[in-house]
Write an enzyme that holds these catalytic residues in place. Structure first.
Site, PDB file in Angstrom:
ATOM      1  N   PHE A 185       0.831  -1.209   0.000  1.00 56.48           N
ATOM      2  CA  PHE A 185       0.000   0.000   0.000  1.00 56.48           C
ATOM      3  C   PHE A 185       0.862   1.254   0.000  1.00 56.48           C
ATOM      4  O   PHE A 185       1.884   1.313   0.665  1.00 56.48           O
ATOM      5  CB  PHE A 185      -0.893  -0.019   1.249  1.00 56.48           C
ATOM      6  N   HIS A 186       0.432   2.248  -0.795  1.00 55.00           N
ATOM      7  CA  HIS A 186       1.082   3.558  -0.826  1.00 55.00           C
ATOM      8  C   HIS A 186       0.036   4.610  -0.490  1.00 55.00           C
ATOM      9  O   HIS A 186      -0.883   4.856  -1.261  1.00 55.00           O
ATOM     10  CB  HIS A 186       1.679   3.832  -2.209  1.00 55.00           C
ATOM     11  N   SER A 187       0.190   5.265   0.650  1.00 55.91           N
ATOM     12  CA  SER A 187      -0.763   6.281   1.086  1.00 55.91           C
ATOM     13  C   SER A 187      -0.569   7.580   0.315  1.00 55.91           C
ATOM     14  O   SER A 187       0.451   7.794  -0.348  1.00 55.91           O
ATOM     15  CB  SER A 187      -0.584   6.533   2.582  1.00 55.91           C
TER      16      SER A 187
END
Length: 963
Positions: free
Chosen positions: A805-807
């Site tokens: 995941f990349h916020s």
């Protein structure tokens, strides 16, 4: 056969017909394979039908390699008869040369040499099995298949006037090459999809290739009937005498039909070198052009916004200068200087400073666009020469795509490449200089005073050129781009880059051939409409359906290139190419803006609208097509615009064939082995990592795949999440780092949300099979899209969920809050052991951190005491955490690599998901390295100063935990 010699020929002791050489070769070759098949089935049937996935009864017929392989005595039978076959084989090649040689013709010698080399390589791969030496077996097998193509084509071209022999050769050659398609298909079904029974079907096609290959050579018996040994030509066939009742002219026409008339004009080495130089020079143009975006992109990465260096994107508009008549005349008269100066773009790799390297590339692009526009314009009065220039440009693009595939989506002569990361810059530069000198060796007949074609609209042609060049560059400069547009995770339900990339090359090749021979077919609204349908299908659908649309679009773009560029070359070059490249530049910015909307002025207006980009591209091409069709309708003498001489086409078609062949060889070498093994299976250890790779450009603007690979391998990482990994845009070079890493490290790969999903990318590499994966775009009402992968892995028989995941960025707190809630629910939706590999943009134990690490998600921080984090985090549940380390990135990127080790419970213990859940106090209990088994420890090479700038930092050494 009775001898035709009288008793006075006392030196003749034995005579026999030449056809018996062919029959003995055929009999011995078939005996070699069939005897091994019979003996193998009788003695070792279940063993030779067994493959890596299945055995009897799912698989019930052996492949050729399994039959003639290592088992005794079938291997001995095969080798005995294949050795006996070699004598007639060499004699067959020799007789064929004697039959076909003519004064002044070089082709019979070339075919004979191919036949001899083909015979030797056949002995190589049959006597050196894959068990003996896998690499040499594959190399010799590929060489044999490569040599089969010129041997087959040469035999058809040189066939004596024998109607029956020509017919059989056509049928057998067509069947042989047609069999390759289902052969590859069923091999993929077996190797990639692991379908039971697929290898048996593949084996039938493999045996069919053997029968057809030997059968093709058996046809020589019909031609050798006129030979008698001691070898004198008693029938006159070698003198061109036609003994059949069919007229020679009819037979020659049949030969031309079998080879599409390509080789009827003979072969001249000088002409072949001209075409080779032209195509390579076209390849150099595309190499320089495609490198510009990469070196420009380096600077906004570091500035995190507009840097000012983006202005060099406009280097392509140089043809606008051709509006100045004296300057246009100067450039046309001095094309050699202009084209040689464009090679500055290749010399740039020698410049260490990134800014100066960018300027060198920008200058090279400026001169390349100026030189090519002037060349096309000056040659526009010579239809044949203009066609050669356009083919050099378009075949050069195809060569660029082939080279990028062979180098795992990097171009070996780009300025971000050098010897340390796989570059061939020096070799490429030397060849480029030679090609440019030969490309410009003939001065143009016109010296800048070419009268522009006033028929039609130069403005519409400029629209068409702008749309066409953007379509070619954005979609076809790499074979994996459109495949990744339709990629949607595991299980695999569509094409994959390293297996199906040739389909794109085949479509491009078919399009070029159609555009070359049937330009009237592609300059119709019907063809344009089909292309629009293909573009829409690619944009709207995934998996195979979307890719079928991509192939339609690829074929059309290449086909329309020839008439569209040819039409534009006859008009004012400052408008058609200068304005055309300006429109192309706006499209380049447009297709970056759709994903970079958070960092550029006006970005939100085009946010996530790749569909608008595709629509605009097709409308611009349509404008050029409208001008073409309008002029065709007005002219009643369309045929006079066609080239008067098409002798060059045979060389271009040969070049296309060689490029396709080179691609297939590279594809064979890159074919996935699916033999992926974790580093410490005996301890049931899973080593996981998270790394933000900065789009695979290191701090000095070199491509960083090799350095990344070395660190990942030396840290013994089994599963790693990569962020900022989507490079499939013009500005990033249309690259895919995951292909190289996955194949070199022996890992499965999920690319994550594709380039048409408008993210900066998230990818997953795993030593363990990926059973299922889904891609998520998390809520982002204001800022950039946040990508996530939810994958389920088979880890030592236990299903483990991994989230990558990349916020969103720091400036959008509401986005990050919504994303944390979404991901927490997603992680909480599974009770299986789980790992989060992420970029969270939060402070430990504060704010959104408490949403990610919560009862909703069920996740725990890998080390809650590690206070010095802001971006990268590793969370877990249902696993036994044993170690955690932070490793400095040297100059590879701007973010460290974080790694954690886990022991995976067996499948029975993992049921319920809470077997490893213990109290917080026990979970955070750290122990000394000596208290954990050897297989749980991190490599010692990164202690202290480490290696190559990589070392354990923050903690100065790894941390180990009891639970």
């Amino acid at each position: 056969m009775a001898s035709r010699y009288k008793d006075k020929d006392a030196g003749v002791l034995l005579t026999f017909g030449g056809q018996w050489i062919s029959w003995s070769h055929t009999a011995m070759a078939y005996m070699a394979f069939l005897s091994a098949l019979v003996v193998g089935c009788a003695l070792h049937f279940r063993k030779i039908v067994q493959n890596e996935w299945y055995g009897y009864p799912q698989e019930w017929f052996p492949s050729v390699s399994a039959t003639i392989g290592d088992r005794y005595p079938e291997r001995s039978f095969f080798m005995l008869f294949i050795a006996v076959t070699s004598g007639p084989r060499f004699a067959l090649v020799g007789l064929w040369y004697l039959l076909t040689k003519r004064p002044g013709r070089a082709l019979p010698k070339a075919v004979a040499i191919c036949g001899l080399l083909r015979t030797l390589t056949c002995g190589g791969w049959t006597y050196i099995t894959s068990t003996d030496n896998h690499d040499w077996h594959d190399i010799l097998m590929i060489a044999y298949l490569v040599l089969t193509i010129p041997w087959t084509a040469g035999c058809i071209i040189l066939s004596p006037p024998n109607a029956k022999a020509i017919k059989y050769r056509k049928y057998l050659a067509s069947a042989f090459f047609g069999t390759l398609v289902p052969l590859v298909y069923f091999f993929i079904q077996h190797k990639v999809h692991r379908i039971a029974g697929a290898y048996t079907v593949y084996a039938f096609f493999e045996w069919a290739l053997i029968l057809l290959d030997v059968g093709f050579d058996a046809v020589t018996a019909l031609d050798f009937e006129t030979f008698e040994v001691v070898v004198k030509d008693v029938g006159g066939a070698s003198k061109g005498v036609n003994k059949s009742c069919v007229p020679t002219a009819v037979l020659e026409k049949e030969k031309d039909k079998a080879t599409a008339g390509v080789f009827s004009a003979g072969f001249r080495l000088g002409d072949a070198l001209d075409i080779a130089a032209d195509v390579y020079h076209g390849f150099v143009f595309w190499s320089i052009l495609t490198s510009l975006g990469v070196v420009v992109w380096f600077f906004p990465l570091w500035y995190m916004g507009i840097s000012g260096y983006e202005a060099l994107v406009m280097s392509t508009v140089a043809p606008i200068l051709l509006a100045i008549r004296p300057l246009r005349a100067l450039v046309v008269k001095n094309q050699r200087i202009t084209h040689l100066l464009s090679l500055t773009g290749l010399l740039a790799y020698l410049i260490e400073d990134p800014a100066y390297r960018l300027f060198a590339v920008g200058f090279g692009v400026w001169m390349a666009c100026l030189g090519w526009a002037a060349t096309l314009y000056s040659d526009s009065t010579q239809p044949a020469k203009l066609e050669m220039r356009i083919l050099a440009w378009t075949v050069g693009l195809l060569m660029s795509s082939v080279a990028k595939f062979a180098w795992h989506t990097n171009n070996p002569i780009w300025p971000i490449m050098h010897g340390e990361n796989g570059g061939w810059n020096g070799t490429g530069l030397v060849l480029a200089v030679l090609a440019a000198l030969r490309f410009t060796r003939r001065a143009p007949l016109e010296s800048g005073g070419v009268v522009a074609d006033r028929k039609g609209s130069a403005l519409l042609s400029a629209f068409g050129i702008g749309g066409l060049f953007f379509g070619l560059h954005s979609m076809l400069s790499d074979t994996s781009t459109m495949i990744l547009w339709v990629w949607d995770g595991y299980p695999i339900r569509g094409p994959v880059s390293n297996v199906h990339g040739w389909y794109t090359i085949a479509a491009m090749t078919a399009g070029l051939v159609i555009g070359l021979y049937k330009p009237g077919l592609v300059t119709t609204w019907t063809a344009y409409s089909l292309a629009c349908v293909g573009a829409a299908t690619l944009t709207l659908y995934s998996q195979w359906r979307g890719y079928y649309g991509a192939l339609m679009l690829a074929a059309y773009l290449m086909a329309i290139s020839i008439p569209l560029i040819g039409h534009a070359a006859k008009k004012n070059p400052a408008v058609t190419f200068g304005l055309g490249f300006l429109i192309y530049n706006f499209l380049v910015l447009f297709h970056v803006w759709v994903v970079a909307y958070a960092f550029v002025p006006g970005g939100p207006l085009v946010r996530e609208h790749s569909d608008w980009v595709t629509l605009t591209t097709m409308l611009l091409i349509g404008a050029g097509v409208f001008d073409l069709i309008s002029q065709k309708a007005k002219s009643s003498h369309d045929g006079r615009r066609r080239p008067h001489s098409t002798g060059h086409r045979k060389y271009h078609l040969s070049t296309l064939g060689l490029l396709n062949l080179f691609f297939l060889c590279a594809s064979f070498l890159r074919f996935p082995t699916n033999d992926y093994k974790p580093y410490h299976a005996e301890d049931r250890v899973l080593t996981a990592g998270i790394w933000t790779i900065h789009f695979s450009l290191d701090n000095d603007m070199w491509s960083s795949e090799y350095r990344m690979r070395d660190l990942i391998k030396e840290l013994e990482i089994d599963v790693i999440g990569l962020l900022e990994s989507d490079l499939q845009r013009i500005i990033m070079g249309n690259r895919d780092t995951t292909q190289f890493l996955a194949e070199d490290l022996g890992m499965y790969v999920d690319y994550g949300p594709g380039p048409n999903k408008h993210t900066w990318g998230a990818a997953l590499l795993s030593k363990f099979p990926i059973l299922n994966s889904t891609h998520h775009l998390l809520p982002s009402p204001v800022g950039e899209l946040a990508p996530a992968i939810h994958a389920t892995l088979d880890v030592y028989g236990t299903w483990v969920d991994v989230f990558v995941f990349h916020s969103g960025q720091e400036e959008d707190p509401e986005d990050r809050r919504l994303q944390s809630e979404y991901l927490a629910r997603l992680m909480g939706s599974t009770d299986r052991p789980s790992i989060l590999l992420s970029y969270l943009v939060t402070t430990p134990r504060q704010g959104n951190y408490n949403t990610y690490v919560s009862d909703t998600s069920g996740m725990h921080d890998v080390d809650a005491s590690d206070w010095d984090r802001w971006c990268e985090y590793i969370l877990f549940k249902g696993l036994r955490r044993t170690g955690y380390a932070r490793v400095s990135r040297s100059t590879i990127t701007d973010t460290e690599l974080q790694v954690a080790k886990f022991v995976v419970p067996d499948a029975q213990a993992a049921e319920g998901g809470a077997v490893w859940e213990v109290s917080e106090q026990l979970r955070d209990r750290r122990v000394a390295e000596g208290e954990v088994p050897e297989g749980w420890r991190f490599p010692a090479m990164f202690r202290g100063e480490g290696v190559r700038g990589h070392r354990y930092h923050v903690f100065d050494e790894p941390r180990y935990y009891n639970f």
